[in-house]
Design an enzyme around this catalytic site. Structure first.
Site, PDB file in Angstrom:
ATOM      1  N   CYS A 134       0.836  -0.927  -0.028  1.00 16.61           N
ATOM      2  CA  CYS A 134       0.029   0.001   0.089  1.00 16.61           C
ATOM      3  C   CYS A 134       0.919   1.132  -0.009  1.00 16.61           C
ATOM      4  O   CYS A 134       1.427   1.709   0.967  1.00 16.61           O
ATOM      5  CB  CYS A 134      -0.954   0.206   1.084  1.00 16.61           C
ATOM      6  SG  CYS A 134      -2.080   1.437   1.421  1.00 16.61           S
ATOM      7  N   CYS A 137      -0.511   4.175   2.343  1.00 13.11           N
ATOM      8  CA  CYS A 137      -0.244   3.650   3.587  1.00 13.11           C
ATOM      9  C   CYS A 137       1.075   4.070   4.017  1.00 13.11           C
ATOM     10  O   CYS A 137       1.350   4.752   5.075  1.00 13.11           O
ATOM     11  CB  CYS A 137      -0.561   2.414   3.992  1.00 13.11           C
ATOM     12  SG  CYS A 137      -2.246   1.864   3.492  1.00 13.11           S
ATOM     13  N   ASP A 138       1.953   3.722   3.318  1.00 12.15           N
ATOM     14  CA  ASP A 138       3.509   3.720   3.641  1.00 12.15           C
ATOM     15  C   ASP A 138       4.350   4.519   2.776  1.00 12.15           C
ATOM     16  O   ASP A 138       5.673   4.730   3.188  1.00 12.15           O
ATOM     17  CB  ASP A 138       4.003   2.245   3.595  1.00 12.15           C
ATOM     18  CG  ASP A 138       3.248   1.196   4.535  1.00 12.15           C
ATOM     19  OD1 ASP A 138       2.765   1.728   5.582  1.00 12.15           O
ATOM     20  OD2 ASP A 138       3.035   0.168   4.122  1.00 12.15           O
TER      21      ASP A 138
END
Length: 308
Positions: A134, A137-138
């Site tokens: 992701c 997300c990261d």
């Protein structure tokens, strides 16, 4: 046989949020945590984009916070896997761990979706330590660093262009000699100067040390191999919704995601509601999953009230 008002299958942000709302509505929800208690976020390190955590939070810690909140409000959270379900009539009949039978007046499905991985031992070793599925997300953690994205479809191109806005260099590792993405997405990739597309390349091994990913060994079409120094390795080869249990019982789309009535969590079976990534092939964010868990609990509450 035990009978419950609301049974929740799954324990990520969607499942726990549904449990919180259902408990506050005095529905005495029972939640079975499933094969991966806490969901995908338990494999994530720091989360900085979930409201309410100004200094960030570890994925496992956030899931534990949600779990404890649901328990405090009265949700019955149980260890176990729903191995069989019959949605042909109400109350719905479920079997847990192959033996315990439960009847439910309403069911909330929050079984999530699993990211597809290449299957490399080194990839598994560094999951959460530089290996991610992701970018949204990261990606923030790899600002001004070099990263690689694996995949050739729209998702891979979207991830690569997103990371290009943060990172110094993005390598897009594509197995085929062409991109499968739409023409518009291909143009975005080719027009982004810090994305380098590596056609006819496969990942042989993810490299790293005790601190995380340090590089990747790539195999070219002619069989030769070479190494690239990177600090982030992103998979963008798709997700698999965890819907095997509901095949031929709920309407699924061509990818296997549960189809819901627009604007609601209502599935093709009255009294069954879906929340989180199991119904969301587009966003796959914890905050979106949590919101849909709230919707599912409210829909379940209104459905049960209408049955009186």
């Amino acid at each position: 046989m035990e009978r419950v008002k609301v049974l929740i299958i799954g324990s990520g942000p969607a499942g726990f949020t549904a449990a919180i709302y259902a408990a506050r509505a005095a529905l005495n929800p029972v939640l079975y945590e499933g094969i991966e208690p806490g969901g995908q976020l338990t494999t994530t390190t720091e989360i900085e984009n979930f409201p309410g955590y100004p200094n960030g939070v570890q994925g496992g810690e956030m899931m534990n916070d949600m779990r404890e909140q649901a328990k405090r409000l009265g949700a019955d959270i149980r260890t176990g896997i729903v191995t069989k379900i019959d949605l042909s009539s109400r109350p719905f009949h479920l079997v847990v761990d192959g033996e315990k039978e439960v009847e439910a007046e309403a069911v909330i499905v929050a079984t999530g979706a699993s990211a597809k991985y290449l299957g490399l031992p080194s990839e598994k070793k560094f999951r959460g330590m530089g290996v991610s599925a992701c970018a949204t997300c990261d990606g923030f953690f790899y600002r001004k660093q070099d990263v690689a994205v694996v995949g050739g479809g729209d998702t891979a191109c979207e991830e690569a262009t997103y990371l290009a806005s943060l990172c110094r260099q993005v390598y897009l590792v594509v197995r085929k000699p062409y991109l499968r993405a739409s023409k518009a997405m291909q143009e975005r990739v080719f027009n982004t100067p810090n994305i380098k597309v590596l056609f006819e390349h496969n990942t042989a091994e993810v490299l790293g040390d005790e601190e995380g990913v340090t590089g990747v060994r790539l195999r070219k079409g002619d069989g030769s191999e070479y190494e690239l120094a990177i600090s982030g390795f992103f998979l963008a080869i798709g997700h698999h919704p965890n819907t095997e249990l509901f095949d031929r019982q709920l309407e699924l789309d061509e990818q296997g995601y549960i189809v819901v009535e627009p604007g609601t969590s209502k599935t093709s079976v009255e009294g069954v509601f879906a929340a989180g990534d199991v119904r969301d092939p587009h966003y796959r964010q914890a905050i979106v999953a949590a919101g849909s868990g709230c919707i599912a609990a409210l829909d379940a509450e209104r459905f049960l009230a209408s049955q009186k």
